[in-house]
Scaffold this motif. Sequence first.
Motif, short mmCIF file in Angstrom:
data_model
loop_
_atom_site.label_atom_id
_atom_site.label_comp_id
_atom_site.label_asym_id
_atom_site.label_seq_id
_atom_site.Cartn_x
_atom_site.Cartn_y
_atom_site.Cartn_z
N ASN A 53 4.56 -6.44 4.20
CA ASN A 53 4.38 -5.57 2.92
C ASN A 53 5.25 -5.30 2.00
OD1 ASN A 53 1.27 -6.29 3.60
ND2 ASN A 53 1.69 -5.36 5.49
N CYS A 54 5.18 -5.26 1.01
CA CYS A 54 6.54 -4.91 0.45
C CYS A 54 5.73 -2.76 -0.49
CB CYS A 54 6.22 -5.61 -1.27
SG CYS A 54 7.18 -7.11 -0.88
N SER A 55 4.42 -2.67 -0.21
CA SER A 55 4.59 -1.32 -0.94
C SER A 55 3.73 -0.23 0.45
CB SER A 55 3.04 -1.47 -1.37
OG SER A 55 1.76 -2.00 -1.20
N THR A 56 3.35 0.68 0.29
CA THR A 56 2.67 1.23 1.41
C THR A 56 1.34 1.36 1.54
OG1 THR A 56 4.33 3.25 1.01
CG2 THR A 56 2.18 3.57 1.91
N GLN A 57 0.81 1.13 0.44
CA GLN A 57 -0.79 0.25 0.13
C GLN A 57 -0.65 -0.30 1.10
OE1 GLN A 57 -2.26 0.44 -3.71
NE2 GLN A 57 -4.94 -0.04 -2.81
N GLY A 58 -0.23 -1.71 0.70
CA GLY A 58 0.07 -2.87 1.42
C GLY A 58 0.53 -2.96 3.13
N LEU A 59 0.70 -2.09 3.08
CA LEU A 59 0.88 -1.98 4.64
C LEU A 59 -0.31 -0.99 5.43
CD1 LEU A 59 2.59 -1.45 7.53
CD2 LEU A 59 3.39 0.03 6.77
N LEU A 60 -0.63 0.05 4.91
CA LEU A 60 -1.89 0.67 5.43
C LEU A 60 -3.27 -0.39 5.07
CD1 LEU A 60 -1.50 4.19 3.16
CD2 LEU A 60 -1.45 3.90 6.01
N VAL A 61 -3.49 -1.46 4.70
CA VAL A 61 -4.39 -2.06 4.33
C VAL A 61 -3.98 -3.27 5.62
CG1 VAL A 61 -5.22 -4.59 2.87
CG2 VAL A 61 -4.67 -2.41 1.82
N HIS A 62 -3.18 -3.79 5.27
CA HIS A 62 -2.95 -4.49 6.67
C HIS A 62 -3.34 -3.56 8.06
CE1 HIS A 62 -1.01 -7.88 8.75
NE2 HIS A 62 -0.30 -6.97 9.63
#
Length: 63
Positions: free
Chosen positions: A36-45
């Motif tokens: 993931n490239c963003s914090t939001q993407g990491l959290l969603v994952h």
Amino acid sequence: MTDEIISTAVSRFRQTIESLFNWINEKTGSKTASKNCSTQGLLVHVYGKSADAMLLLTLIFSS
């Protein structure tokens, strides 16, 4: 003697936790979170994979 007892207890607890995390990684593929490239993407994952693991645990223990 006390140190041995504490060490044994910690070891058993640690092994249980590590087994749980290994099971979650194996069943959900959560190790791919590093892509993931963003914090939001990491959290969603992470939240999505956690939800997958909880659903699997619910299905396993309800049958």
